[in-house]
Write an enzyme that holds these catalytic residues in place. Sequence first.
Site, PDB file in Angstrom:
ATOM      1  N   ARG B 224       0.864  -1.175   0.000  1.00 16.72           N
ATOM      2  CA  ARG B 224       0.000   0.000   0.000  1.00 16.72           C
ATOM      3  C   ARG B 224       0.902   1.226   0.000  1.00 16.72           C
ATOM      4  O   ARG B 224       1.546   1.514   0.995  1.00 16.72           O
ATOM      5  CB  ARG B 224      -0.910  -0.045   1.239  1.00 16.72           C
ATOM      6  CG  ARG B 224      -1.412   1.292   1.689  1.00 16.72           C
ATOM      7  CD  ARG B 224      -2.552   1.231   2.670  1.00 16.72           C
ATOM      8  NE  ARG B 224      -2.259   0.729   4.009  1.00 16.72           N
ATOM      9  CZ  ARG B 224      -1.563   1.389   4.938  1.00 16.72           C
ATOM     10  NH1 ARG B 224      -1.026   2.552   4.684  1.00 16.72           N
ATOM     11  NH2 ARG B 224      -1.381   0.849   6.134  1.00 16.72           N
ATOM     12  N   HIS B 228      -3.407   4.358   4.911  1.00 13.57           N
ATOM     13  CA  HIS B 228      -4.498   3.389   5.022  1.00 13.57           C
ATOM     14  C   HIS B 228      -5.798   3.999   4.501  1.00 13.57           C
ATOM     15  O   HIS B 228      -6.537   3.383   3.747  1.00 13.57           O
ATOM     16  CB  HIS B 228      -4.667   2.968   6.483  1.00 13.57           C
ATOM     17  CG  HIS B 228      -5.918   2.210   6.730  1.00 13.57           C
ATOM     18  ND1 HIS B 228      -6.068   0.901   6.332  1.00 13.57           N
ATOM     19  CD2 HIS B 228      -7.102   2.568   7.288  1.00 13.57           C
ATOM     20  CE1 HIS B 228      -7.291   0.495   6.653  1.00 13.57           C
ATOM     21  NE2 HIS B 228      -7.934   1.485   7.221  1.00 13.57           N
ATOM     22  N   TYR B 237       4.366   5.264  11.509  1.00 10.73           N
ATOM     23  CA  TYR B 237       4.713   3.862  11.750  1.00 10.73           C
ATOM     24  C   TYR B 237       5.582   3.198  10.688  1.00 10.73           C
ATOM     25  O   TYR B 237       5.969   2.059  10.853  1.00 10.73           O
ATOM     26  CB  TYR B 237       3.448   3.030  11.988  1.00 10.73           C
ATOM     27  CG  TYR B 237       2.393   3.152  10.891  1.00 10.73           C
ATOM     28  CD1 TYR B 237       2.513   2.448   9.705  1.00 10.73           C
ATOM     29  CD2 TYR B 237       1.283   3.974  11.070  1.00 10.73           C
ATOM     30  CE1 TYR B 237       1.563   2.559   8.709  1.00 10.73           C
ATOM     31  CE2 TYR B 237       0.317   4.097  10.069  1.00 10.73           C
ATOM     32  CZ  TYR B 237       0.461   3.390   8.899  1.00 10.73           C
ATOM     33  OH  TYR B 237      -0.482   3.507   7.917  1.00 10.73           O
TER      34      TYR B 237
HETATM   35  C1  LIG Z   1     -13.521  -6.195  12.865  1.00 12.07           C
HETATM   36  C2  LIG Z   1     -12.798  -4.934  12.583  1.00 12.07           C
HETATM   37  N1  LIG Z   1     -11.851  -4.497  13.443  1.00 12.07           N
HETATM   38  C3  LIG Z   1     -11.201  -3.345  13.227  1.00 12.07           C
HETATM   39  C4  LIG Z   1     -11.474  -2.585  12.133  1.00 12.07           C
HETATM   40  C5  LIG Z   1     -10.739  -1.272  11.905  1.00 12.07           C
HETATM   41  N2  LIG Z   1      -9.853  -1.396  10.747  1.00 12.07           N
HETATM   42  C6  LIG Z   1     -10.259  -0.989   9.535  1.00 12.07           C
HETATM   43  S1  LIG Z   1      -9.178  -1.393   8.356  1.00 12.07           S
HETATM   44  C7  LIG Z   1      -8.111  -2.100   9.451  1.00 12.07           C
HETATM   45  C8  LIG Z   1      -6.855  -2.754   8.938  1.00 12.07           C
HETATM   46  C9  LIG Z   1      -7.139  -3.782   7.897  1.00 12.07           C
HETATM   47  O1  LIG Z   1      -5.965  -4.331   7.400  1.00 12.07           O
HETATM   48  P1  LIG Z   1      -5.977  -5.403   6.218  1.00 12.07           P
HETATM   49  O2  LIG Z   1      -6.938  -6.489   6.490  1.00 12.07           O
HETATM   50  O3  LIG Z   1      -4.575  -5.776   5.998  1.00 12.07           O
HETATM   51  O4  LIG Z   1      -6.554  -4.601   4.967  1.00 12.07           O
HETATM   52  P2  LIG Z   1      -5.954  -3.301   4.280  1.00 12.07           P
HETATM   53  O5  LIG Z   1      -6.627  -2.135   4.949  1.00 12.07           O
HETATM   54  O6  LIG Z   1      -4.488  -3.295   4.455  1.00 12.07           O
HETATM   55  O7  LIG Z   1      -6.374  -3.372   2.856  1.00 12.07           O
HETATM   56  C10 LIG Z   1      -8.619  -1.993  10.739  1.00 12.07           C
HETATM   57  C11 LIG Z   1      -7.932  -2.463  11.952  1.00 12.07           C
HETATM   58  C12 LIG Z   1     -12.486  -3.062  11.272  1.00 12.07           C
HETATM   59  N3  LIG Z   1     -12.839  -2.370  10.179  1.00 12.07           N
HETATM   60  N4  LIG Z   1     -13.126  -4.209  11.518  1.00 12.07           N
END
Ligand SMILES: Cc1ncc(C[n+]2csc(CCOP(=O)(O)OP(=O)(O)O)c2C)c(N)n1
Lengths: 325, 329
Positions: B224, B228, B237
């Site tokens: 990425r 985020h 970070y």
């Molecule tokens: C159950 C849940 N916990 C926490 C969040 C908050 N949150 C949104 S995106 C994220 C990180 C997701 O990482 P990843 O699965 O690697 O997907 P990426 O965003 O990198 O595409 C978090 C912790 C959420 N949306 N759902």
Amino acid sequence: MTELTLVQAVNRGLAEAMRQDPDVLLLGEDIGTNGGVFRATEGLQKEFGAERVIDTPLSECGIVGTAIGMALYGLKPVAEIQFLDFIYPAFDQIVSELSKFRYRSGGQYPCHVVVRAPYGGGIRGGLYHSQSTEAFFCHTAGLKVVIPSTPADAKGLLLTAIHDEDPVMFLEPKRIYRSITGEVPDGDYRIPFGKARVAREGTDLTLVAYGAMMVPTLAAAERLAQDGLQAEVLDLRTLVPLDEATLLASVEKTGRLVIVHEAARTAGFGAEIAAIVAEKALYSLKAPIVRVTGYDTPFPYALEHLYLPSEERIVEAARGVGRTG
Amino acid sequence: MVLARALDERCLSLQRQGRIGFYVPLEGQEAAQVGCALALDPKDWIFPAYRELGVALARGVTLPELLDQFIGNSGDRLKGRQMPNHYGYRAQNFVVASSPLGTQIPQAVGAALAARRRGDPIVTVAFFGDGSTSTNDFHAGLNFAGVFRSPTIFFCQNNQWAISMPRSRQTMSATLAEKADAYGFRGVVVDGTDLGQVYRTVTEARTRALAGDGPTLIEAQVYRFGPHSTSDDPKRYRSDPEVAEWRRRDPLLRTKEHLMTAGDWTEAKDTALWTEVRGRIAEAWKAAEATSPLPPTSFLDDVFSTPTPQLENQRRELDDLLARKVIHE
Ligand SMILES: Cc1ncc(C[n+]2csc(CCOP(=O)(O)OP(=O)(O)O)c2C)c(N)n1
Ligand SMILES: [Mg+2]
């Protein structure tokens, strides 16, 4: 005393508890290096180390389940759920486990975990970054449910929560994390559970609210005062345990009650307040009780300003109540 | 891929200008997404997360559909219910996304089993990130898929980060793909910056799924490039050299270079494509911005097929408040 925002007060409360007691530690997603997505834990990993400010894998179930194990062993974990909307993977751990350990063991296994979660709408967060689902937890015997609405209360209630002996759901109204500041006592500062705050004294009607809804509710009270209606405004601060005495005393004085919450109306916490007043102070009422709440829909994105109770809706409801009887 | 990248750039700037409320960029993940989508049949069902802009575009979701959703105006097929990036379009078999992570994974399994029961020769594809492999739903979904041998592709874009949490803090497994071993089916790692490799891997997984050879977990290794979301500050970070290192493997550059060596793509054609695409986006944005807002009481629709009496009362209350101008649209 220090002038702080609400989220800074949470941060100071956590730091104070961690300084006082090495058994206090934090677990959550993005709380360490990143200091929390709302910065509630900013700087804490630096001060207390990665063993006490624990960045976890992405699992709410893991966070709360692990915190429960730590608590059973005698530590005082504070779990952060990034948004209250994401607590459901941990719902089983909270509802089936956390809330019932003391009871199901006949008192042998008290289980003291504080679960902190930002909650509520008004930040353009749509369905999953806005919900107010405090009623689920109030309906679960064995959980205390705490919602601060001022920086001082955030710190004082959080310290009480961390030193309590029971599980506490500590719900932080994120809409006012930074929009309000206030004087916060330094050092150890605690506010007892079960004591509502009389945020404004009045004689003509009672407005009951909590969390971010205190802002439009107090604004509505000022507007009503211009019309000659003196509203008493109660901030419940803890829904469980609930300060019935302050509630009933106020309604006995004013005879009129408007309840405000942003959660959906059906089976919201307002229903509980209304029932208590109907049971215990019916004959003091000069007008029907009115609720100003969110609608019975999921939380919408584009039209959230219409979904959320506003100063105008509260004033309108209060005028209606003020005219009756 | 160019359209996805250009739209991404535009949306980030629109968000900075306050013209859309929020945005989740996909920059760096285009080859993985487009390569995967192109290997599928339009009838296959997509179960996306919130970062799948490249998939949506490759499936034929249009610029007006996306931009109206980002604004939440009266043209938004979702009627302003969700934050930007959380969209879904039945016509393109692109199931509506939600925010809670991982929830779509077992759902994709269920849809695949339903399709098999109906005799429909389709697969379902669940999209999710590296962080989401830690959720309950990921494990439940893969376990069910293994037991029922569902025709499902689990397409994990390992973009190395889950907000501030690096991949290494998510699991002690050496790869994410190997988690499939524990559930009794195939897991493969692919270079997600390589369009052709992704395409071939997904094609093979699809063929196997339809032949009854079970599901596949694909770990597409990507990065990425951006934050985020527009609420995030990655400087807190991660280091610039790390980002720079990955940018050298920018999937757009790689694809362009490949097309120039293997085909007849030229710098001039590339520039023309960018100009054309930017023009289309600008035009679509103009139209989206001019589209009227949603009717104010529309948020009360679609809770149930027929509203409850309580909801009907609440609609009357809201109509009345608006009519008397107590509150305003
Ligand atoms: C159950 C849940 N916990 C926490 C969040 C908050 N949150 C949104 S995106 C994220 C990180 C997701 O990482 P990843 O699965 O690697 O997907 P990426 O965003 O990198 O595409 C978090 C912790 C959420 N949306 N759902
Ligand atoms: Mg990721």
